[in-house]
Design an enzyme around this catalytic site. Sequence first.
Site, PDB file in Angstrom:
ATOM      1  N   ARG A 144      -8.752  12.234  12.623  1.00 38.34           N
ATOM      2  CA  ARG A 144      -7.342  11.893  12.852  1.00 38.34           C
ATOM      3  C   ARG A 144      -6.469  13.139  12.824  1.00 38.34           C
ATOM      4  O   ARG A 144      -6.731  14.077  12.068  1.00 38.34           O
ATOM      5  CB  ARG A 144      -6.885  10.867  11.802  1.00 38.34           C
ATOM      6  CG  ARG A 144      -7.614   9.549  11.946  1.00 38.34           C
ATOM      7  CD  ARG A 144      -7.339   8.606  10.802  1.00 38.34           C
ATOM      8  NE  ARG A 144      -5.957   8.166  10.777  1.00 38.34           N
ATOM      9  CZ  ARG A 144      -5.462   7.349   9.847  1.00 38.34           C
ATOM     10  NH1 ARG A 144      -6.250   6.923   8.866  1.00 38.34           N
ATOM     11  NH2 ARG A 144      -4.196   6.982   9.890  1.00 38.34           N
ATOM     12  N   ASP A 171       1.881  -0.981  12.056  1.00 40.08           N
ATOM     13  CA  ASP A 171       0.623  -1.443  11.472  1.00 40.08           C
ATOM     14  C   ASP A 171       0.337  -2.903  11.789  1.00 40.08           C
ATOM     15  O   ASP A 171      -0.801  -3.365  11.624  1.00 40.08           O
ATOM     16  CB  ASP A 171       0.637  -1.256   9.953  1.00 40.08           C
ATOM     17  CG  ASP A 171       0.480   0.201   9.553  1.00 40.08           C
ATOM     18  OD1 ASP A 171      -0.049   0.988  10.353  1.00 40.08           O
ATOM     19  OD2 ASP A 171       0.903   0.552   8.437  1.00 40.08           O
ATOM     20  N   GLN A 225       4.833   9.011   7.343  1.00 43.25           N
ATOM     21  CA  GLN A 225       3.918   9.989   6.764  1.00 43.25           C
ATOM     22  C   GLN A 225       4.413  11.408   7.006  1.00 43.25           C
ATOM     23  O   GLN A 225       4.400  12.248   6.100  1.00 43.25           O
ATOM     24  CB  GLN A 225       2.513   9.806   7.328  1.00 43.25           C
ATOM     25  CG  GLN A 225       1.822   8.545   6.849  1.00 43.25           C
ATOM     26  CD  GLN A 225       0.402   8.427   7.359  1.00 43.25           C
ATOM     27  OE1 GLN A 225      -0.099   9.298   8.060  1.00 43.25           O
ATOM     28  NE2 GLN A 225      -0.260   7.340   7.004  1.00 43.25           N
ATOM     29  N   LYS A 261       0.826  -1.213   0.000  1.00 38.17           N
ATOM     30  CA  LYS A 261       0.000   0.000   0.000  1.00 38.17           C
ATOM     31  C   LYS A 261       0.855   1.255   0.000  1.00 38.17           C
ATOM     32  O   LYS A 261       0.585   2.215  -0.731  1.00 38.17           O
ATOM     33  CB  LYS A 261      -0.946  -0.013   1.215  1.00 38.17           C
ATOM     34  CG  LYS A 261      -1.965   1.129   1.207  1.00 38.17           C
ATOM     35  CD  LYS A 261      -3.218   0.752   1.973  1.00 38.17           C
ATOM     36  CE  LYS A 261      -3.001   0.685   3.467  1.00 38.17           C
ATOM     37  NZ  LYS A 261      -3.129   2.019   4.099  1.00 38.17           N
ATOM     38  N   SER A 262       1.902   1.270   0.827  1.00 39.41           N
ATOM     39  CA  SER A 262       2.751   2.451   0.913  1.00 39.41           C
ATOM     40  C   SER A 262       3.418   2.758  -0.430  1.00 39.41           C
ATOM     41  O   SER A 262       3.487   3.916  -0.859  1.00 39.41           O
ATOM     42  CB  SER A 262       3.835   2.246   1.979  1.00 39.41           C
ATOM     43  OG  SER A 262       3.273   2.081   3.259  1.00 39.41           O
ATOM     44  N   ARG A 273      -6.631   1.593  18.095  1.00 35.61           N
ATOM     45  CA  ARG A 273      -6.381   0.160  17.958  1.00 35.61           C
ATOM     46  C   ARG A 273      -6.011  -0.510  19.267  1.00 35.61           C
ATOM     47  O   ARG A 273      -6.189  -1.727  19.402  1.00 35.61           O
ATOM     48  CB  ARG A 273      -5.294  -0.079  16.894  1.00 35.61           C
ATOM     49  CG  ARG A 273      -5.797   0.174  15.488  1.00 35.61           C
ATOM     50  CD  ARG A 273      -4.746   0.001  14.427  1.00 35.61           C
ATOM     51  NE  ARG A 273      -5.332   0.172  13.093  1.00 35.61           N
ATOM     52  CZ  ARG A 273      -4.643   0.363  11.981  1.00 35.61           C
ATOM     53  NH1 ARG A 273      -3.314   0.394  12.027  1.00 35.61           N
ATOM     54  NH2 ARG A 273      -5.258   0.508  10.825  1.00 35.61           N
ATOM     55  N   LYS A 300      -4.959   5.861  14.826  1.00 35.98           N
ATOM     56  CA  LYS A 300      -5.068   5.234  13.512  1.00 35.98           C
ATOM     57  C   LYS A 300      -6.546   5.278  13.084  1.00 35.98           C
ATOM     58  O   LYS A 300      -7.315   6.117  13.558  1.00 35.98           O
ATOM     59  CB  LYS A 300      -4.538   3.804  13.572  1.00 35.98           C
ATOM     60  CG  LYS A 300      -3.025   3.726  13.776  1.00 35.98           C
ATOM     61  CD  LYS A 300      -2.277   4.113  12.519  1.00 35.98           C
ATOM     62  CE  LYS A 300      -0.790   3.882  12.640  1.00 35.98           C
ATOM     63  NZ  LYS A 300      -0.076   4.217  11.376  1.00 35.98           N
ATOM     64  N   GLY A 343      -5.034   8.096   5.427  1.00 34.14           N
ATOM     65  CA  GLY A 343      -4.146   9.055   6.074  1.00 34.14           C
ATOM     66  C   GLY A 343      -2.913   9.338   5.238  1.00 34.14           C
ATOM     67  O   GLY A 343      -2.413  10.467   5.213  1.00 34.14           O
TER      68      GLY A 343
END
Length: 449
Positions: free
Chosen positions: A141, A336, A188, A39-40, A367, A363, A112
């Site tokens: 967030r 994650d 990020q 994904k990143s 979580r 997140k 995000g």
Amino acid sequence: MSAAVITVETQEDATHKLIIHCPPSRLSLQGRIQIPGDKSISHRALMLGAIAEGETQIQGLLLGEDPRSTASCFQALGAEISELNTELVKVKGIGLGNFQEPVDVLNAGNSGTTIRLMLGLLASHDGRFFTVTGDGSLRSRPMSRVVKPLQQMGAAIWGRKDNSLAPLAIRGQALKGIHYHSPIASAQVKSCILLAGLNTEGKTTVTEPAVSRDHSERMLRAFGAEVSVDPETKSVTVTGQAKLYGQKVVVPGDISSAAFWLVAGAIVPDSELVIENVGVNPTRTGILEALELMGADIQRENEREVAGEPVADLRVRSSQLKSCTIAGDIIPRLIDEVPILAVAAIFAEGTTVIRDAAELRVKESDRITVMAQQLNKMGAKVTELPDGMEITGGTPLVGTDVDSYTDHRIAMSLAIAALRANGITTIHRAEAAAISYPNFTHTLAEICR
């Protein structure tokens, strides 16, 4: 051996219930698994392709909802992006500094990564105006972690709660390079500032307390940016006024998605799984180190390099896990994967402690709280800590009703826990898994046969 019965029910409000009924006789997991693209890396390939000159070709793109949000936003900013698929996506870039003003609000959905990285690029487009928002979860967030350093660079950004929450309005400015000492290790935050620095004069440097994932640095360099890394000081510097050129990008499999099968293979007796084509970038392999510390039997096979990223096939066999403490510099490299690590800890001998992970509270859900509550519903012994969890292993799980809280990693972690629960487990709002892993439920059913 018997198969688990796995069904999905669609509710009147369009949410899904994932129902997992494990047989009273022993279940075994077997098979080879192909996981979605990272994904990143998918996000960054779309973004850098959009601001590069020429065409970028992307193979293996993740087709989850988050990359779709990125593609939609950058199309609205002027880039031409072909229909998203895993075979080949073409991005015709517009060149750095050439965003057009969109006629509507940019919507980052649940992502995000999309909103935070995009803010760095938007803020540097002098004289242009942008507004960005997201879904209900994303609007809650924290954005101040990127807004404040951007303001130090000269950015003009407004938002709710003292500019800390979306929707956000951005008036592009001519930014100046800074040396930012980040209070948290966050890819990020680092990436946002480096992307802002691309379109400034001089150099922009980010120093972190621990090394976060380095996909941005690798890809920026591949696209032609001047990037230097100082491992000793944990600093990254980008030189502004860069020219980026379209590239061919091959996206490896996402180790965050592989993590669910690694834990499943480790905790379900008599199991053996091979997860193919997994990205094993050293800034992302904290999950492998943590599981190996717990005694998991994991082997790397067919190690190779694809488009500048290390890749391997991972073979996992069931094993008796033992407790450990997971804290410190390893946390940014597995942040994650903490929810699924908590599931592994339930089946480890002794008490596992996870610390220094307060980031989990901001997140897609909190979580720490959600995993503790939902696993305890199933009979686990999980105690919340301010910055993590304490999990006492060895308690049998019992199937019951649990909830994902629309968090994709929670949904998938609970599904793996259900494989070792007696009876029927019903996971509400399980459709959240599609954010990063659209075929998760199908793969789960395949390996349980």
